[in-house]
Design an enzyme around this catalytic site. Structure first.
Site, PDB file in Angstrom:
ATOM      1  N   ARG A  54     -46.198 -39.382   9.937  1.00 41.16           N
ATOM      2  CA  ARG A  54     -46.745 -40.240  10.980  1.00 41.16           C
ATOM      3  C   ARG A  54     -48.253 -40.388  10.830  1.00 41.16           C
ATOM      4  O   ARG A  54     -48.927 -39.559  10.229  1.00 41.16           O
ATOM      5  CB  ARG A  54     -46.428 -39.666  12.365  1.00 41.16           C
ATOM      6  CG  ARG A  54     -44.968 -39.713  12.743  1.00 41.16           C
ATOM      7  CD  ARG A  54     -44.759 -39.193  14.170  1.00 41.16           C
ATOM      8  NE  ARG A  54     -45.124 -37.790  14.306  1.00 41.16           N
ATOM      9  CZ  ARG A  54     -46.233 -37.356  14.881  1.00 41.16           C
ATOM     10  NH1 ARG A  54     -47.104 -38.217  15.390  1.00 41.16           N
ATOM     11  NH2 ARG A  54     -46.490 -36.058  14.970  1.00 41.16           N
ATOM     12  N   LYS A 197     -40.508 -42.136  17.032  1.00 43.89           N
ATOM     13  CA  LYS A 197     -41.474 -41.613  17.984  1.00 43.89           C
ATOM     14  C   LYS A 197     -42.048 -42.709  18.879  1.00 43.89           C
ATOM     15  O   LYS A 197     -42.521 -42.423  19.982  1.00 43.89           O
ATOM     16  CB  LYS A 197     -42.593 -40.880  17.247  1.00 43.89           C
ATOM     17  CG  LYS A 197     -42.125 -39.569  16.623  1.00 43.89           C
ATOM     18  CD  LYS A 197     -41.431 -38.649  17.630  1.00 43.89           C
ATOM     19  CE  LYS A 197     -41.064 -37.309  17.024  1.00 43.89           C
ATOM     20  NZ  LYS A 197     -40.276 -36.461  17.962  1.00 43.89           N
ATOM     21  N   HIS A 216     -39.879 -32.993  24.718  1.00 37.94           N
ATOM     22  CA  HIS A 216     -39.820 -32.889  23.262  1.00 37.94           C
ATOM     23  C   HIS A 216     -39.100 -31.584  22.939  1.00 37.94           C
ATOM     24  O   HIS A 216     -39.728 -30.551  22.713  1.00 37.94           O
ATOM     25  CB  HIS A 216     -41.238 -32.911  22.683  1.00 37.94           C
ATOM     26  CG  HIS A 216     -41.273 -33.031  21.199  1.00 37.94           C
ATOM     27  ND1 HIS A 216     -42.268 -32.483  20.421  1.00 37.94           N
ATOM     28  CD2 HIS A 216     -40.434 -33.665  20.333  1.00 37.94           C
ATOM     29  CE1 HIS A 216     -42.047 -32.762  19.153  1.00 37.94           C
ATOM     30  NE2 HIS A 216     -40.944 -33.474  19.075  1.00 37.94           N
ATOM     31  N   SER A 234     -42.865 -30.501  15.625  1.00 44.04           N
ATOM     32  CA  SER A 234     -42.169 -30.571  14.352  1.00 44.04           C
ATOM     33  C   SER A 234     -42.498 -29.342  13.509  1.00 44.04           C
ATOM     34  O   SER A 234     -43.649 -28.941  13.387  1.00 44.04           O
ATOM     35  CB  SER A 234     -42.580 -31.841  13.609  1.00 44.04           C
ATOM     36  OG  SER A 234     -41.964 -31.906  12.361  1.00 44.04           O
ATOM     37  N   LYS A 238     -36.927 -26.561  16.166  1.00 42.30           N
ATOM     38  CA  LYS A 238     -36.065 -27.194  17.171  1.00 42.30           C
ATOM     39  C   LYS A 238     -34.718 -27.607  16.581  1.00 42.30           C
ATOM     40  O   LYS A 238     -33.665 -27.311  17.138  1.00 42.30           O
ATOM     41  CB  LYS A 238     -36.749 -28.429  17.775  1.00 42.30           C
ATOM     42  CG  LYS A 238     -37.933 -28.170  18.640  1.00 42.30           C
ATOM     43  CD  LYS A 238     -38.352 -29.397  19.419  1.00 42.30           C
ATOM     44  CE  LYS A 238     -38.394 -30.665  18.604  1.00 42.30           C
ATOM     45  NZ  LYS A 238     -39.324 -30.591  17.452  1.00 42.30           N
ATOM     46  N   THR A 239     -34.769 -28.302  15.453  1.00 35.56           N
ATOM     47  CA  THR A 239     -33.531 -28.795  14.854  1.00 35.56           C
ATOM     48  C   THR A 239     -32.723 -27.655  14.258  1.00 35.56           C
ATOM     49  O   THR A 239     -31.510 -27.547  14.462  1.00 35.56           O
ATOM     50  CB  THR A 239     -33.848 -29.847  13.772  1.00 35.56           C
ATOM     51  OG1 THR A 239     -34.507 -30.961  14.392  1.00 35.56           O
ATOM     52  CG2 THR A 239     -32.582 -30.335  13.096  1.00 35.56           C
ATOM     53  N   ASP A 253     -33.986 -33.122  19.385  1.00 37.37           N
ATOM     54  CA  ASP A 253     -35.425 -33.408  19.443  1.00 37.37           C
ATOM     55  C   ASP A 253     -35.936 -34.001  20.751  1.00 37.37           C
ATOM     56  O   ASP A 253     -37.061 -33.706  21.144  1.00 37.37           O
ATOM     57  CB  ASP A 253     -35.792 -34.362  18.301  1.00 37.37           C
ATOM     58  CG  ASP A 253     -37.290 -34.456  18.062  1.00 37.37           C
ATOM     59  OD1 ASP A 253     -37.962 -33.415  18.089  1.00 37.37           O
ATOM     60  OD2 ASP A 253     -37.788 -35.578  17.854  1.00 37.37           O
ATOM     61  N   ARG A 318     -37.201 -35.421   4.645  1.00 34.82           N
ATOM     62  CA  ARG A 318     -36.432 -35.521   5.899  1.00 34.82           C
ATOM     63  C   ARG A 318     -35.019 -36.036   5.646  1.00 34.82           C
ATOM     64  O   ARG A 318     -34.742 -36.683   4.633  1.00 34.82           O
ATOM     65  CB  ARG A 318     -37.136 -36.494   6.851  1.00 34.82           C
ATOM     66  CG  ARG A 318     -38.478 -36.025   7.361  1.00 34.82           C
ATOM     67  CD  ARG A 318     -38.321 -35.173   8.584  1.00 34.82           C
ATOM     68  NE  ARG A 318     -39.585 -34.758   9.161  1.00 34.82           N
ATOM     69  CZ  ARG A 318     -39.688 -34.210  10.361  1.00 34.82           C
ATOM     70  NH1 ARG A 318     -38.609 -34.025  11.098  1.00 34.82           N
ATOM     71  NH2 ARG A 318     -40.855 -33.825  10.833  1.00 34.82           N
TER      72      ARG A 318
END
Length: 528
Positions: A54, A197, A216, A234, A238-239, A253, A318
């Site tokens: 990003r 996002k 988030h 990130s 989390k994932t 997410d 990713r």
């Protein structure tokens, strides 16, 4: 193929394919997009070009009177004049209108029908269309037939640069969002995560207006119906930690917390793929099959075999896949209110304990602080972890002042009696470059102990600098790892690092001190 007339958006192309199937998108990508391939697992391999993360410094929010007082202006939300946005939109529309083929994806953000938002994506690349087909909630044929006009439209013209001479814009990259017209324009970056996002930013503006907390976080549900949410930026886990074969995956997410419970915003998952293995993360590894997208991975062009350990293109490799690719996913993605709220942090200084239980006041302090480390590759220019504070564990996506989200979280924690934990997935035995990152197996053992109640009643000791209640025992984790100072070879160096991190916390919190209760301020670190 289902085609859609886009003249209402200023685009006269007759080849706009709406909600194409994965087979159609594979064919288009392989025909028109350089370097695209199919992995041996069946996933589509695509490349995002120069931008492999990003570009938050290039994000702009159009400053109009209707929303001016709702936006937290500053480094996160940089204002853009309406005339500048109009020029950017015109540039994007002109480019999209010049193409002989386009892709349109219509989908929903939010599994709860009361709050879902209709989103339309107009893009050039089939890779982007497949990505958003996975990340948005896919309408049924009946829902698509009655979709109507979208609430928000994303014009993805990332293949061309932003024009020179537009006030408030730094070419070549521009990601701009107009909250009043419901439009997002992307120029100068083909990184697909900007779209994902962007939708989350929209929800971060829209949901608080309705008394709903956007978060988030990932979320899971246990066999007895207990619910846990995992906050974190990130790279904090989390994932990975939400992909638990013993629990249902609600989402990895982005979620919202209403008066009745939580719902997933998305229809898919977006996991980091660097160093991915079937042994460490079998659910995610197995989700990378036909219909999934692999971004910027190195692969054998003859066999399609992917080298997940190769970061030569980017450390931010990713994979994006429909949530149904996880065997124990919950569809629709809704559940009751959380029993456990878990703050994930990746502490590059090796100061914070692997797990600690927070008081309500400490919960507010750490939520507003949002301490973690940016992981290499997540954003352009980040080559190794660096300490950062990100309000509400998601500052880049907030629209309102962080206090708005903090107040909503505090109210829900109090009402539903949730237990709050701080879990450090970062370094032990010394800072980055000296120590080692916490083993995933140990972090999973901590999460298991939270879920089975082992830590709820465990004996604790108070960590002296941050005042955290640290369990002295946790099944599956060596006792000596639970207190960070014991893992350092030099205790004096640890205390110096702890004092330095405490000072960083205190300095960061000055911006929020006047807007919170004294008890919350007092819940911070105890170093002068």
């Amino acid at each position: 193929m289902n085609r859609l007339d886009l003249t209402r958006h200023g685009i006269g192309s007759a080849a706009a394919v709406r909600n194409a199937t994965p087979t159609e998108l594979y064919e288009s990508a392989l025909t028109h997009e350089t370097g695209t391939a199919v992995a041996d697992s069946g996933a589509l391999i695509a490349f995002s070009g120069e931008r492999t993360g990003r570009s938050p410094r290039d994000k702009r929010i159009v400053d109009r009177p209707e929303v001016h007082d709702e936006v937290w202006w500053g480094e996160v939300n940089i204002g853009l004049e309406p005339d500048s946005f109009d020029r950017l939109r015109a540039q994007a529309v002109a480019h999209l209108d010049s193409l002989d083929h386009l892709h349109v994806v219509d989908g929903f953000a939010g599994w709860d029908p009361r709050y879902r938002v209709r989103v339309r994506v107009i893009c050039e690349r089939a890779y982007h269309a497949l990505f958003m087909r996975n990340l948005l909630i896919r309408p049924t044929a009946e829902e698509l037939g009655h979709f109507g006009e979208p609430d928000y439209v994303i014009y993805n013209a990332g293949a061309i640069p932003a024009p020179d001479g537009v006030p408030g814009v730094n070419p070549p990259t521009s990601v701009s969002l107009c909250l009043t017209s419901g439009e997002m324009v992307i120029l100068g970056t083909e990184y697909a995560g900007e779209m994902k996002k962007g939708v989350f930013t929209i929800m971060n503006h829209r949901m608080p207006r309705e008394g709903v907390l956007p978060m988030h976080c990932s979320a899971t549900a246990g066999p007895q119906g207990d619910v846990s949410v995992f906050f974190g930026l990130s790279g904090t886990g989390k994932t990975t930690l939400s992909a638990d074969p013993k629990r249902e995956l609600i989402g990895d997410d982005e979620h919202c917390w209403t008066d009745e419970g939580i719902f997933n915003i998305e229809g898919g998952c977006y996991a980091k793929a660097i160093n991915l293995s079937a042994e460490a993360e079998p659910e995610i590894f197995g989700a990378i099959r036909r219909g999934a997208v692999l971004e910027n991975v190195v692969h054998d062009t003859a066999t399609g075999a992917v080298d997940f350990d190769d970061a030569s293109i980017t450390a931010n490799t990713r994979c994006a896949y429909p949530i149904e690719h996880i065997p124990n996913a919950r569809v629709p993605g809704t559940a009751g209110s959380p029993d456990n709220v878990i703050f994930l942090t990746c502490d590059a200084f090796s100061v914070l304990p692997p797990v600690s239980r927070l008081t309500p006041e400490q919960a507010m302090y750490h939520f507003i602080s949002g301490y973690t480390a940016k992981v290499a590759g997540t954003e352009m220019g980040v080559t190794e972890p660096e300490a950062t504070f990100s309000a509400c564990f998601g500052a880049p996506f907030l629209v309102w002042h962080p206090g708005v989200y903090a107040d909503l979280l505090a109210e829900r924690i109090r009402r539903h009696g949730a237990t709050v934990w701080l879990v450090n997935t970062g370094w032990i035995g010394g800072p980055y470059g000296v120590g080692q990152r916490m083993k995933l197996s140990h972090t999973r053992a901590i999460i298991d102990a939270i879920h089975d109640g082992s830590l709820e009643h465990a004996e604790t000791v108070t960590e002296p600098v941050f005042g955290l209640a640290v369990p002295t025992r946790c099944p599956g984790v060596p006792d000596e790892l639970l207190m960070p100072e014991q893992t350092w070879n030099d205790p004096a160096a640890y205390r110096e690092a702890a004092a330095d991190l405490a000072a960083r916390f205190q300095a960061n919190f000055e911006a929020y001190r006047s807007g919170v209760e004294p008890e919350v301020v007092a819940a911070g670190p105890r170093v002068a």
